[in-house]
Scaffold this active site. Sequence first.
Site, PDB file in Angstrom:
ATOM      1  N   HIS A 146      -6.445  -1.637  -2.655  1.00  0.00           N
ATOM      2  CA  HIS A 146      -6.131  -2.319  -4.016  1.00  0.00           C
ATOM      3  C   HIS A 146      -4.982  -2.978  -3.541  1.00  0.00           C
ATOM      4  CE1 HIS A 146      -9.377  -0.659  -6.550  1.00  0.00           C
ATOM      5  NE2 HIS A 146      -9.048   0.502  -6.023  1.00  0.00           N
ATOM      6  N   CYS A 188      -7.653  -7.581  -3.803  1.00  0.00           N
ATOM      7  CA  CYS A 188      -7.612  -8.482  -4.702  1.00  0.00           C
ATOM      8  C   CYS A 188      -6.142  -9.301  -4.380  1.00  0.00           C
ATOM      9  CB  CYS A 188      -7.312  -7.650  -6.273  1.00  0.00           C
ATOM     10  SG  CYS A 188      -8.788  -7.168  -6.728  1.00  0.00           S
TER      11      CYS A 188
END
Length: 335
Positions: A146, A188
């Site tokens: 992440h 991301c």
Amino acid sequence: MLFKIFCFVSACVCFQSALVDSRHTNNWAVLVDTSRFWFNYRHVANVLSIYRSVKRLGIPDSQIILMIADDMACNPRNPRPATVFNNANQNINVYGDDVEVDYRGYEVTVENFVRLLTGRLSEGTPKSKQLLTDEGSNILVYLTGHGGDGFLKFQDSEEVTSQELADAVEQMWQKRRYNEIFFIIDTCQAASMFDKFYSPNILSVASSLVGEDSLSHHVDPAIGVYIIDRYTYYALAFLERVTPNSTKTLSEFLAVCPKRVCISTVGVRKDLFSRDTRKVPITDFFGAVRHVEVIPEIVPVDYEHFPIEENPVIKDSSSIADRYLYLSEFPVTIK
């Protein structure tokens, strides 16, 4: 003795011929999953899938550093213990029987990652946990987890920033720890992680641009979570068609996930990379196979064209052939 010398010379000739189009002499891979918890199953599947691919294409475990923050194979929620699958049909158990995890669980930290890259590990660190690269090494670095704008989270408790990563790579360059690096980042806002790079010979690809999410591909109903990310899914579909003798290039790999299938926009940075990606074999980073032809015939060797060094093991030898040094992998036994 002549047979040993011939094998040594033949291997050198083949080795040099393999380097006509590339200056690197060895390949390494650093594969990192930075996330924890069951719902991040896909990140472990991502990194183990890349691990399987580089091993299949010839990089040995001794030259792969595998970092997994959470062990999904042994997670109590796993309905199929000791397995990790990257597709809903369970075609391939990417955990397998020969996975060598070098950093596991709480060993996967920002400090250990940076120390690994820069070679600043504590005394007594096992070789299996060291990145023993040199100025002839091509390194594949794959990161998944992440992230956000300019950072990548490690275990939901700390972060490595894009500047810290860039500075670590610069230390690697100054210490002559690599020839070329290929960064693949599947998170991301992944492109933000290579914005700060300023060292030479770096090629980078990211699964999403700044402001974009990197999306999952599909769920396995039997497990109840997403099991692979979109970018890595399509990257693997490409790699499955690559063989050690493949003529596929890096430019083809950089186009594996167009926006119509990735949904996010894949980012590429090539300004620090000196070679034309259309002419770089993908095996320059994903493989490490050297072909040596063994023939039964005796081939005459002109020793005058090779530098001679005294072999400290052999004493009082008048033979020129006996005075060649041997690699440590081929010890000489004198009776």
